[in-house]
Motif scaffolding. Structure first.
Motif, PDB file in Angstrom:
ATOM      1  N   SER A  11       0.953  -1.093  -0.022  1.00 46.96           N
ATOM      2  CA  SER A  11       0.088  -0.071   0.226  1.00 46.96           C
ATOM      3  C   SER A  11       1.052   1.276   0.009  1.00 46.96           C
ATOM      4  O   SER A  11       2.007   1.375   0.365  1.00 46.96           O
ATOM      5  CB  SER A  11      -1.088   0.077   1.222  1.00 46.96           C
ATOM      6  N   HIS A  32      -8.727  -5.300   6.692  1.00 46.08           N
ATOM      7  CA  HIS A  32      -8.741  -5.005   4.983  1.00 46.08           C
ATOM      8  C   HIS A  32      -8.219  -5.971   4.297  1.00 46.08           C
ATOM      9  O   HIS A  32      -7.709  -5.665   3.201  1.00 46.08           O
ATOM     10  CB  HIS A  32      -7.896  -3.710   4.763  1.00 46.08           C
ATOM     11  N   TRP A  35      -7.252  -6.428   0.188  1.00 50.84           N
ATOM     12  CA  TRP A  35      -7.294  -4.892  -0.548  1.00 50.84           C
ATOM     13  C   TRP A  35      -6.742  -4.574  -1.880  1.00 50.84           C
ATOM     14  O   TRP A  35      -6.917  -3.529  -2.703  1.00 50.84           O
ATOM     15  CB  TRP A  35      -6.590  -4.114   0.467  1.00 50.84           C
ATOM     16  N   VAL A 154      -3.723   2.774  -2.406  1.00 54.37           N
ATOM     17  CA  VAL A 154      -4.537   2.732  -1.198  1.00 54.37           C
ATOM     18  C   VAL A 154      -3.738   3.016   0.178  1.00 54.37           C
ATOM     19  O   VAL A 154      -2.596   2.401  -0.061  1.00 54.37           O
ATOM     20  CB  VAL A 154      -5.172   1.475  -1.187  1.00 54.37           C
ATOM     21  N   LEU A 156      -3.751   2.023   4.208  1.00 54.31           N
ATOM     22  CA  LEU A 156      -4.531   1.232   4.926  1.00 54.31           C
ATOM     23  C   LEU A 156      -4.368   1.558   6.504  1.00 54.31           C
ATOM     24  O   LEU A 156      -5.184   1.165   7.303  1.00 54.31           O
ATOM     25  CB  LEU A 156      -3.953  -0.293   5.034  1.00 54.31           C
TER      26      LEU A 156
END
Length: 203
Positions: A11, A32, A35, A154, A156
């Motif tokens: 991420s 998560h 993801w 993304v 997290l």
């Protein structure tokens, strides 16, 4: 000497935990899992196919080994199972293990010393997938020759990170990069010595 390559989904805030599914790794109450799923596209698929088509053996922590062993022995060549099933699987575990997946070998003694010795043997390159706890040991010992990162757009906020506390300060050299249609950056890095510092302030 065998090259040791880390293959990691990451991420933007450096988390590598459980990219593949909700139940993959819930340590620490990680909420998560899975993801990376919505960001996969054709380019990423081709990249993974190319990376997994090279001759390789696997170096895995016990948790990642268990995840792989539950899936890949049943996978067809079309699903990418041929290379992984043909590879020797070297497993780092603190307790004696009995393996059912063929070509699985437990590393003996100190993990860093065992991996350093393994790198000196003849054979294909070593790929590390997942295995966040094992990675910290490899990073502290300076045993990684290349990082092949897939950096997803993304954040997290929590979870296991590629570079945890105790990672050696190091510089890296970018050797390859491309970007997928979904915004995933594929970046290959090799170690480039110690961190160098300077100043933009005028004397």
């Amino acid at each position: 000497m065998r090259k040791l390559t880390v293959m990691t989904f990451l991420s933007l805030d450096g988390v590598m935990q459980a990219p593949g599914g909700p139940d993959e790794d819930q340590d620490g109450g990680f909420p998560h899992g899975g993801w990376s799923f919505d960001y996969f596209d054709e380019m990423l698929g081709r990249t993974m196919d190319q990376e997994m088509s090279e001759p390789f053996d696997l170096l895995l922590g016990r948790r990642t080994y268990d995840i792989f062993a539950a899936h890949w022995p049943q996978a067809t060549p079309e699903e990418g199972g041929e290379g992984i099933n043909a590879a020797v699987k070297y497993v780092a575990s603190r307790s004696p293990q009995t393996f059912r997946w063929e070509k699985s070998v437990q590393l003996e003694g100190d993990v860093a010393e065992a991996v350093a010795a393994l790198k000196q043997t003849e054979g294909p390159g070593l790929q590390v997938h997942g295995s966040s706890d094992l990675l910290q040991t490899l990073l502290r010992a300076g045993l990684v020759d290349e990082f092949r990162l897939k950096i997803f757009p993304v954040v997290l906020g929590r979870g296991k990170r590629l570079f945890g506390d105790g990672a050696l300060p190091s510089a890296f050299r970018l050797t390859h990069s491309q970007t997928s249609s979904s915004g995933v950056i594929v970046a290959y890095y090799q170690p480039a010595g110690p961190v160098t510092t300077g100043s933009f302030a005028h004397e």
